[in-house]
Design a protein around this motif. Structure first.
Motif, PDB file in Angstrom:
ATOM      1  N   THR A 172       3.796  16.559  -0.442  1.00  0.00           N
ATOM      2  CA  THR A 172       4.147  17.672  -1.339  1.00  0.00           C
ATOM      3  C   THR A 172       5.181  18.608  -0.704  1.00  0.00           C
ATOM      4  N   ALA A 173       5.201  18.666   0.631  1.00  0.00           N
ATOM      5  CA  ALA A 173       6.009  19.687   1.308  1.00  0.00           C
ATOM      6  C   ALA A 173       7.504  19.425   1.169  1.00  0.00           C
ATOM      7  N   PRO A 174       8.264  20.385   0.609  1.00  0.00           N
ATOM      8  CA  PRO A 174       9.701  20.192   0.393  1.00  0.00           C
ATOM      9  C   PRO A 174      10.472  19.876   1.679  1.00  0.00           C
ATOM     10  N   ASP A 175       9.979  20.404   2.824  1.00  0.00           N
ATOM     11  CA  ASP A 175      10.712  20.151   4.072  1.00  0.00           C
ATOM     12  C   ASP A 175      10.432  18.765   4.643  1.00  0.00           C
ATOM     13  N   ILE A 176       9.488  18.033   4.058  1.00  0.00           N
ATOM     14  CA  ILE A 176       9.168  16.682   4.533  1.00  0.00           C
ATOM     15  C   ILE A 176       9.703  15.632   3.555  1.00  0.00           C
ATOM     16  N   VAL A 177       9.627  15.944   2.259  1.00  0.00           N
ATOM     17  CA  VAL A 177      10.102  14.998   1.242  1.00  0.00           C
ATOM     18  C   VAL A 177      11.575  14.685   1.496  1.00  0.00           C
ATOM     19  N   GLY A 178      11.909  13.408   1.499  1.00  0.00           N
ATOM     20  CA  GLY A 178      13.303  12.992   1.724  1.00  0.00           C
ATOM     21  C   GLY A 178      13.557  12.496   3.134  1.00  0.00           C
ATOM     22  N   ILE A 179      12.633  12.826   4.055  1.00  0.00           N
ATOM     23  CA  ILE A 179      12.792  12.370   5.444  1.00  0.00           C
ATOM     24  C   ILE A 179      12.587  10.851   5.515  1.00  0.00           C
ATOM     25  N   LYS A 180      13.351  10.193   6.370  1.00  0.00           N
ATOM     26  CA  LYS A 180      13.187   8.741   6.558  1.00  0.00           C
ATOM     27  C   LYS A 180      12.270   8.477   7.747  1.00  0.00           C
ATOM     28  N   VAL A 181      11.310   7.579   7.539  1.00  0.00           N
ATOM     29  CA  VAL A 181      10.322   7.259   8.566  1.00  0.00           C
ATOM     30  C   VAL A 181      10.476   5.783   8.934  1.00  0.00           C
ATOM     31  N   PRO A 182      10.497   5.459  10.244  1.00  0.00           N
ATOM     32  CA  PRO A 182      10.613   4.041  10.600  1.00  0.00           C
ATOM     33  C   PRO A 182       9.295   3.298  10.370  1.00  0.00           C
ATOM     34  N   ALA A 183       9.349   2.195   9.659  1.00  0.00           N
ATOM     35  CA  ALA A 183       8.161   1.352   9.434  1.00  0.00           C
ATOM     36  C   ALA A 183       8.119   0.261  10.504  1.00  0.00           C
ATOM     37  N   PRO A 184       6.932  -0.393  10.711  1.00  0.00           N
ATOM     38  CA  PRO A 184       6.807  -1.388  11.776  1.00  0.00           C
ATOM     39  C   PRO A 184       7.786  -2.554  11.616  1.00  0.00           C
ATOM     40  N   ASP A 185       8.189  -2.867  10.387  1.00  0.00           N
ATOM     41  CA  ASP A 185       9.089  -4.015  10.196  1.00  0.00           C
ATOM     42  C   ASP A 185      10.548  -3.648  10.470  1.00  0.00           C
ATOM     43  N   GLY A 186      10.793  -2.427  10.966  1.00  0.00           N
ATOM     44  CA  GLY A 186      12.157  -2.031  11.311  1.00  0.00           C
ATOM     45  C   GLY A 186      12.866  -1.307  10.180  1.00  0.00           C
TER      46      GLY A 186
ATOM     47  N   THR B 118      11.650   6.293   2.970  1.00  0.00           N
ATOM     48  CA  THR B 118      11.887   7.699   2.653  1.00  0.00           C
ATOM     49  C   THR B 118      10.622   8.310   2.035  1.00  0.00           C
ATOM     50  N   ILE B 119      10.214   9.467   2.533  1.00  0.00           N
ATOM     51  CA  ILE B 119       9.027  10.136   1.973  1.00  0.00           C
ATOM     52  C   ILE B 119       9.367  10.655   0.574  1.00  0.00           C
ATOM     53  N   LYS B 120       8.562  10.259  -0.403  1.00  0.00           N
ATOM     54  CA  LYS B 120       8.801  10.652  -1.795  1.00  0.00           C
ATOM     55  C   LYS B 120       7.972  11.878  -2.159  1.00  0.00           C
ATOM     56  N   ASP B 121       8.420  12.562  -3.210  1.00  0.00           N
ATOM     57  CA  ASP B 121       7.683  13.716  -3.722  1.00  0.00           C
ATOM     58  C   ASP B 121       6.444  13.226  -4.475  1.00  0.00           C
ATOM     59  N   ILE B 122       5.337  13.936  -4.298  1.00  0.00           N
ATOM     60  CA  ILE B 122       4.078  13.489  -4.898  1.00  0.00           C
ATOM     61  C   ILE B 122       4.143  13.485  -6.425  1.00  0.00           C
ATOM     62  N   SER B 123       5.074  14.212  -6.990  1.00  0.00           N
ATOM     63  CA  SER B 123       5.204  14.207  -8.452  1.00  0.00           C
ATOM     64  C   SER B 123       5.648  12.824  -8.962  1.00  0.00           C
ATOM     65  N   ASP B 124       6.162  11.983  -8.057  1.00  0.00           N
ATOM     66  CA  ASP B 124       6.571  10.626  -8.452  1.00  0.00           C
ATOM     67  C   ASP B 124       5.469   9.594  -8.216  1.00  0.00           C
ATOM     68  N   LEU B 125       4.311  10.061  -7.702  1.00  0.00           N
ATOM     69  CA  LEU B 125       3.247   9.118  -7.304  1.00  0.00           C
ATOM     70  C   LEU B 125       2.774   8.236  -8.463  1.00  0.00           C
ATOM     71  N   SER B 126       2.385   8.863  -9.569  1.00  0.00           N
ATOM     72  CA  SER B 126       1.810   8.095 -10.681  1.00  0.00           C
ATOM     73  C   SER B 126       2.790   7.053 -11.208  1.00  0.00           C
TER      74      SER B 126
ATOM     75  N   ILE C   7       0.843  -1.198   0.000  1.00  0.00           N
ATOM     76  CA  ILE C   7       0.000   0.000   0.000  1.00  0.00           C
ATOM     77  C   ILE C   7       0.881   1.253   0.000  1.00  0.00           C
ATOM     78  N   VAL C   8       0.319   2.338  -0.511  1.00  0.00           N
ATOM     79  CA  VAL C   8       1.005   3.628  -0.402  1.00  0.00           C
ATOM     80  C   VAL C   8       0.148   4.562   0.439  1.00  0.00           C
ATOM     81  N   ILE C   9       0.792   5.462   1.168  1.00  0.00           N
ATOM     82  CA  ILE C   9       0.098   6.474   1.958  1.00  0.00           C
ATOM     83  C   ILE C   9       0.460   7.836   1.374  1.00  0.00           C
ATOM     84  N   VAL C  10      -0.559   8.620   1.058  1.00  0.00           N
ATOM     85  CA  VAL C  10      -0.319   9.950   0.495  1.00  0.00           C
ATOM     86  C   VAL C  10      -0.739  10.998   1.521  1.00  0.00           C
ATOM     87  N   GLY C  11       0.214  11.801   1.954  1.00  0.00           N
ATOM     88  CA  GLY C  11      -0.052  12.797   2.998  1.00  0.00           C
ATOM     89  C   GLY C  11       0.665  12.413   4.273  1.00  0.00           C
TER      90      GLY C  11
END
Lengths: 227, 227
Positions: free
Chosen positions: B124-138, B142-150, B93-97
């Motif tokens: 979409t926010a430039p200050d958030i895109v690129g940040i690494k987020v820990p997922a439950p599996d350890g 990395t948060i991607k830019d929404i322009s890459d969504l499609s 799954i993907v999460i947008v936002g």
């Protein structure tokens, strides 16, 4: 979402109708924002994705509203549904569990716009208790220690609580809330809570919602295969 | 929760039954964890708070399971319901936002335990895109830019997406997802999304869920007054 009282007819209104009333109210809010003073049953039904027959049946439980062939006055219908749902007043709510989800809900604008005010936040972790969290209304809310939950709930006559703790502590928090007089609970913990009769629990089970989507995905895939 | 296809019978199973299957599956998981190899319809119905008649009717849509008077084999029932729901495989799954709610869901353990893998996060926010987020599996995501969504969705054959954007951008994100081939969407944005026929939307409307609770609170209060 599952409802612990889904076989009862509180106030003479069937549970499925109760579940749709907030959706009608939300759609009416949109119509009102667009300046529409009247809506037809077709327009409202379409906005909520039910048939207009279903809409008319649902509204029939609220008494004489509108007349066949003509529309509903937006303002009147908002007032009637708000009054039926009890959201023509403000409800203070508490959130127990200040992990990511609890904090997300604390800043969720959808609550304050629709009749709810975040009164207090609770957690057990010493490194979180005491932290100030910004609420949607611009105020700061300090996270309280869970040992103060019962007295706070009693003192402030809180009737609705949201549980965003891990599953392992949800039942204990639920018992504490019920003992303090909270009889309406929304829980995000992925476990079934045991509550006495008369207590309403809305379990927000996000994985179950996703599994409903996979059912449809799989059905669509099978339909393609079988063509 | 509202379902954009609540009047259809996908795969011959009524929507209300589809909505309860994940709850049966979750309860069966609990029974399995307790070491119970068989469950009676009464036990399972009780765990999900439906009548045993309702449970038997629901399960009748899945073909011959168990026999009258005896119980169900836990393992068999898990396998049958999992297969019906399509959760006997893993769904990316993907999460947008990636506000509070998106990040809360990114770390929600309930997903990974029940057949879902977080494949990617978008914002979409430039200050958030690129940040690494820990997922439950350890892992770190990395948060991607929404322009890459499609392109991401197409390349990775993503079929399910979760929208956790503000209401103001939800429809645009939804259109982008549908155009890229995502036909199953769970949304937390407090607005009704317009989608073409064949696209399933599960709208998680938290304020509406709370309003169902206020209805019951108010009904209880009125009952006390009228005594």
């Amino acid at each position: 979402m599952s409802d612990s009282r889904n076989s009862t007819r509180a106030g003479g209104v069937p549970p499925a109708t109760v579940g749709r009333l907030p959706l009608y109210l939300r759609a009416l809010g949109d119509f009102k924002a667009q300046g529409k003073q009247e809506v037809t049953s077709e327009e409202l039904a379409d906005a909520v994705k039910v048939t207009s027959a279903q809409l008319r049946k649902d509204l029939s439980y609220l008494g004489g509203l509108g007349t066949r062939g003509s529309g509903y006055k937006t303002e009147d219908l908002v007032a009637t549904i708000s009054s039926t749902l009890g959201v023509n007043r403000e409800w203070p709510i508490v959130i127990v569990g200040c992990g990511n989800l609890g904090l997300a809900l604390a800043s969720y604008e959808g609550f304050s716009k629709r009749g709810f005010r975040l009164a207090a936040l609770f957690d057990t972790a010493p490194d979180i208790v005491g932290i100030k969290v910004p609420a949607p209304d611009g105020e700061q809310i300090t996270i309280k220690d869970i040992s103060d939950l019962s007295s706070y709930v009693r003192m402030n006559n809180i009737q609705i609580a949201v549980i965003t703790t891990p599953a392992s502590s949800a039942q204990q928090v639920c018992d504490q809330l019920v003992n303090a007089g909270v009889y309406s609970i929304m829980t995000f913990a992925p476990c079934t809570l045991k509550v006495p009769s008369g207590v309403d629990v809305r379990q927000m089970d996000l994985a179950s919602e996703l599994q409903i989507l996979t059912f449809h995905e799989q059905t669509k895939a099978n339909e393609v295969i079988s063509i």
